[in-house]
Design an enzyme around this catalytic site. Structure first.
Site, mmCIF file in Angstrom:
data_model
loop_
_atom_site.group_PDB
_atom_site.id
_atom_site.type_symbol
_atom_site.label_atom_id
_atom_site.label_comp_id
_atom_site.label_asym_id
_atom_site.label_seq_id
_atom_site.Cartn_x
_atom_site.Cartn_y
_atom_site.Cartn_z
ATOM 1 N N LYS A 56 0.833 -1.320 -0.059
ATOM 2 C CA LYS A 56 -0.018 -0.147 -0.077
ATOM 3 C C LYS A 56 0.828 1.196 0.124
ATOM 4 C CE LYS A 56 -3.928 0.440 2.678
ATOM 5 N NZ LYS A 56 -4.408 0.518 4.143
ATOM 6 N N ARG A 62 -18.221 11.631 5.197
ATOM 7 C CA ARG A 62 -19.183 10.531 4.411
ATOM 8 C C ARG A 62 -18.079 9.985 3.355
ATOM 9 N NH1 ARG A 62 -23.448 14.194 2.997
ATOM 10 N NH2 ARG A 62 -21.691 15.448 2.898
ATOM 11 N N PHE A 72 -31.405 12.919 5.980
ATOM 12 C CA PHE A 72 -31.128 11.464 6.295
ATOM 13 C C PHE A 72 -32.570 10.845 6.545
ATOM 14 C CE2 PHE A 72 -26.938 9.558 6.667
ATOM 15 C CZ PHE A 72 -26.395 10.539 6.229
ATOM 16 N N GLY A 115 -26.133 0.837 5.147
ATOM 17 C CA GLY A 115 -24.935 -0.124 5.110
ATOM 18 C C GLY A 115 -23.684 0.597 5.146
ATOM 19 N N CYS A 162 -19.691 2.162 8.760
ATOM 20 C CA CYS A 162 -19.849 2.834 9.967
ATOM 21 C C CYS A 162 -21.079 2.572 10.740
ATOM 22 C CB CYS A 162 -19.627 4.446 9.483
ATOM 23 S SG CYS A 162 -18.280 4.904 8.680
ATOM 24 N N LYS A 168 -21.610 -0.828 12.200
ATOM 25 C CA LYS A 168 -20.503 -1.201 13.065
ATOM 26 C C LYS A 168 -20.894 -0.346 14.186
ATOM 27 C CE LYS A 168 -16.323 0.536 11.978
ATOM 28 N NZ LYS A 168 -15.898 1.576 13.259
HETATM 29 C C1 UGA Z 1 -21.601 7.932 7.777
HETATM 30 C C2 UGA Z 1 -21.658 9.436 8.283
HETATM 31 O O1 UGA Z 1 -22.758 9.997 7.575
HETATM 32 C C3 UGA Z 1 -20.612 10.158 8.574
HETATM 33 O O2 UGA Z 1 -21.071 11.466 9.215
HETATM 34 C C4 UGA Z 1 -19.538 9.317 9.527
HETATM 35 O O3 UGA Z 1 -18.567 10.103 9.729
HETATM 36 C C5 UGA Z 1 -19.330 7.997 8.766
HETATM 37 O O4 UGA Z 1 -20.380 7.315 8.641
HETATM 38 C C6 UGA Z 1 -18.245 7.291 9.790
HETATM 39 O O5 UGA Z 1 -18.575 7.247 10.829
HETATM 40 O O6 UGA Z 1 -17.269 7.471 9.378
HETATM 41 P P1 UGA Z 1 -21.076 6.883 5.302
HETATM 42 O O7 UGA Z 1 -21.258 5.502 6.003
HETATM 43 O O8 UGA Z 1 -20.014 7.221 4.544
HETATM 44 O O9 UGA Z 1 -20.999 8.234 6.483
HETATM 45 O O10 UGA Z 1 -22.261 7.011 4.412
HETATM 46 P P2 UGA Z 1 -23.763 7.843 4.594
HETATM 47 O O11 UGA Z 1 -23.899 8.821 3.614
HETATM 48 O O12 UGA Z 1 -23.958 8.375 6.201
HETATM 49 O O13 UGA Z 1 -24.728 6.725 4.381
HETATM 50 C C7 UGA Z 1 -24.827 5.572 5.007
HETATM 51 C C8 UGA Z 1 -25.976 4.508 4.748
HETATM 52 O O14 UGA Z 1 -27.110 5.117 4.811
HETATM 53 C C9 UGA Z 1 -25.892 4.222 3.347
HETATM 54 O O15 UGA Z 1 -26.214 3.109 3.006
HETATM 55 C C10 UGA Z 1 -26.923 4.916 2.631
HETATM 56 O O16 UGA Z 1 -27.806 4.784 1.614
HETATM 57 C C11 UGA Z 1 -28.188 5.173 3.638
HETATM 58 N N1 UGA Z 1 -29.174 6.318 3.879
HETATM 59 C C12 UGA Z 1 -28.480 7.551 4.312
HETATM 60 C C13 UGA Z 1 -30.355 6.110 3.700
HETATM 61 O O17 UGA Z 1 -31.041 4.829 3.642
HETATM 62 N N2 UGA Z 1 -31.159 7.100 3.749
HETATM 63 C C14 UGA Z 1 -30.872 8.333 4.093
HETATM 64 O O18 UGA Z 1 -31.527 9.317 4.015
HETATM 65 C C15 UGA Z 1 -29.352 8.518 4.171
#
Ligand code: UGA
Length: 450
Positions: free
Chosen positions: A35, A158, A256, A264, A267, A270
């Site tokens: 890496k 995100r 959200f 999924g 983050c 878990k």
């Molecule tokens: C999430 C958080 O949004 C971040 O703020 C955080 O820093 C990150 O986890 C982390 O802990 O590192 P991420 O997992 O990249 O970020 O993605 P999201 O955009 O939050 O989406 C997560 C899941 O929720 C996806 O599967 C998405 O499709 C779903 N989702 C999101 C929905 O089904 N509906 C929504 O309205 C929003």
């Protein structure tokens, strides 16, 4: 100011290249030599929009470097950030802190002059204090407060928009308990401070908990709107209008609240498990979060059930397998539950995903799936399929040539092919004229409205 970041994974790389962009000197460390060799050449092991350019810029400026050697980087650093993985431990859902504690030991061995050791990885309450304890036990000659301090600085990035999230965050959280540590970290975030980003200083435990409370709450919003979507389907209501109107209440907020096939990623699944586990351990079980975890697992299964119930046929085309668009991340993606359930029910599966259409991508995805056919584009995936399922809302699925898609599919006059839209990116009125049976999430069918 010199920053050393232990762990050149997703969080470490984004954080390191962004601090470098602010003008700091950053050394990004990882024990995976392949890496590191690739990173030295500017090759990024993950897909994140804008990251490759930023890393390249950092390398060109001479302020960003990559190494497997922890010693020099840590000895010279003013700030050491621990950004290693904290996967869910098998069996109990607790965050596995092996890598964090190992990093703490190694950091301790090389500390020189006053250094702030920051936990950037998402770690359960109490971990940063344990990191301080490990450093003390490893180096009896060091005194906390004089030779080093430990702080917590969780990330809220995100996937898919991590660079923007880093550069324009809603807030920065710093859990630090000495004036020295607070000052140094404030200096690190000064470029954001100038943009009037709120910086919240707290004690260490509070900062650690803020991260879990944020992710837990967001996951809860999604699980909530998904259950409201189920009610909408039975009641003839429209979940998008419900979400919009509910979200216009400033106390709730519009974000959200998109109903879908369940959350999924690396983050939410878990972190909700870890929060539930921490709460139980502390003797304050969090039934709300436990219900969210359960509801989300169930959600993915119920998506598969609704396909199995609706589709009479043999072949299904899946568009999008990543947990959301603009990422190649498959961790805990709904596709990992839905596809095997469909296979169990006897369907054969064609898959198209923009990031998994090339041979290399397919090889990387192989361990996650068995017996699927990979396609080069959505139309190829739809060949002889009885249903097309939109699982991830990639932009390129938003303007499909529906006529062409329909022409590829298996159909009879009595049994039109299905377009099942789990992300609500189409409207029934636009889709049905092309010869589809259309269904989506939480929206009334035109037939039931008529
Ligand atoms: C999430 C958080 O949004 C971040 O703020 C955080 O820093 C990150 O986890 C982390 O802990 O590192 P991420 O997992 O990249 O970020 O993605 P999201 O955009 O939050 O989406 C997560 C899941 O929720 C996806 O599967 C998405 O499709 C779903 N989702 C999101 C929905 O089904 N509906 C929504 O309205 C929003």
């Amino acid at each position: 100011m010199r920053v050393a970041i232990i762990g050149s994974g997703y969080v470490g790389l984004v954080t390191g290249s962004c601090f470098c962009e602010f003008g700091f000197n950053v050394t990004s460390i990882d024990n995976d030599i392949n890496k590191i060799e690739r990173l030295k050449k500017g090759e990024i092991p993950i897909y994140e929009p804008g990251l490759e350019a930023l890393v390249q810029q950092g390398l060109n400026s001479g302020r960003l470097s990559f190494t497997t050697e922890i010693s020099e980087a840590v000895s010279n650093a003013d700030i050491v950030m621990i950004a290693v993985g904290t996967p869910s431990r098998r069996g109990d859902g607790h965050a596995d802190l092996t890598y964090v504690f190992e990093a703490a030991k190694q950091v301790a061995q090389h500390l020189k002059d006053y250094t702030v050791v920051v936990t950037k990885s998402t770690v359960p309450v109490g971990t940063s204090r344990k990191v301080a304890q490990i450093i003390q036990e490893t180096r009896l000659d060091l005194t906390i407060g004089k030779d080093f301090d430990v702080a917590s600085n969780p990330e809220f990035l995100r996937e898919g928009s991590a660079i923007t999230d880093f550069m324009r965050p809603d807030r920065v959280v710093i859990g630090a308990e000495s004036e020295n540590a607070r000052k140094i970290l404030q200096e690190l975030y000064r470029p954001l401070y100038l943009r009037e980003t709120p910086i919240v200083f707290t004690n260490i435990e509070t900062a650690e908990l803020i991260k879990y409370a944020s992710n837990g709450f967001l996951a809860m919003k999604i699980a909530f709107i998904n259950q409201i979507a189920d009610i909408c389907e039975q009641a003839g209501a429209d979940v998008q209008d419900v979400a919009k109107a509910v979200g216009l209440d400033g106390r709730i907020g519009r974000k959200f609240l998109h109903a879908g096939p369940g959350y999924g990623g690396s983050c939410f699944p878990k972190d909700t498990l870890a929060l539930a586990q921490t709460a139980r351990q502390l003797g304050t079980p969090m039934s709300l979060i436990e219900a969210v975890v359960e509801a989300n697992d169930q959600r993915k299964l119920s998506m598969a059930e609704r396909i199995i119930k609706a589709v009479k046929g043999k072949k299904i085309a899946i568009l999008g397998i990543t947990f959301k668009p603009n990422t190649d991340d498959l961790r805990d993606a709904p596709s990992l539950v839905i596809i095997p359930e469909l296979q169990k029910a006897g369907f054969s599966i064609n898959v198209y995903d923009p990031l998994y259409n090339a041979n290399q991508g397919q090889a990387e995805a192989k361990p996650y799936f068995s017996n699927i056919e990979w396609s080069e584009n959505p139309y190829h995936a739809a060949e002889n399929a009885d249903a097309v399922i939109i699982l991830t809302e990639w932009n390129e699925f938003r303007a499909l040539d529906l006529k062409r898609l329909n022409q590829q599919m298996n159909k009879t006059k009595e049994n039109l092919p299905h377009l099942i839209d789990f992300r609500n990116i189409y409207n029934e009125a636009d889709v049905t004229p092309h010869g589809f049976q259309y269904s989506s999430i939480g929206r009334p069918s035109l037939k039931s409205v008529a």
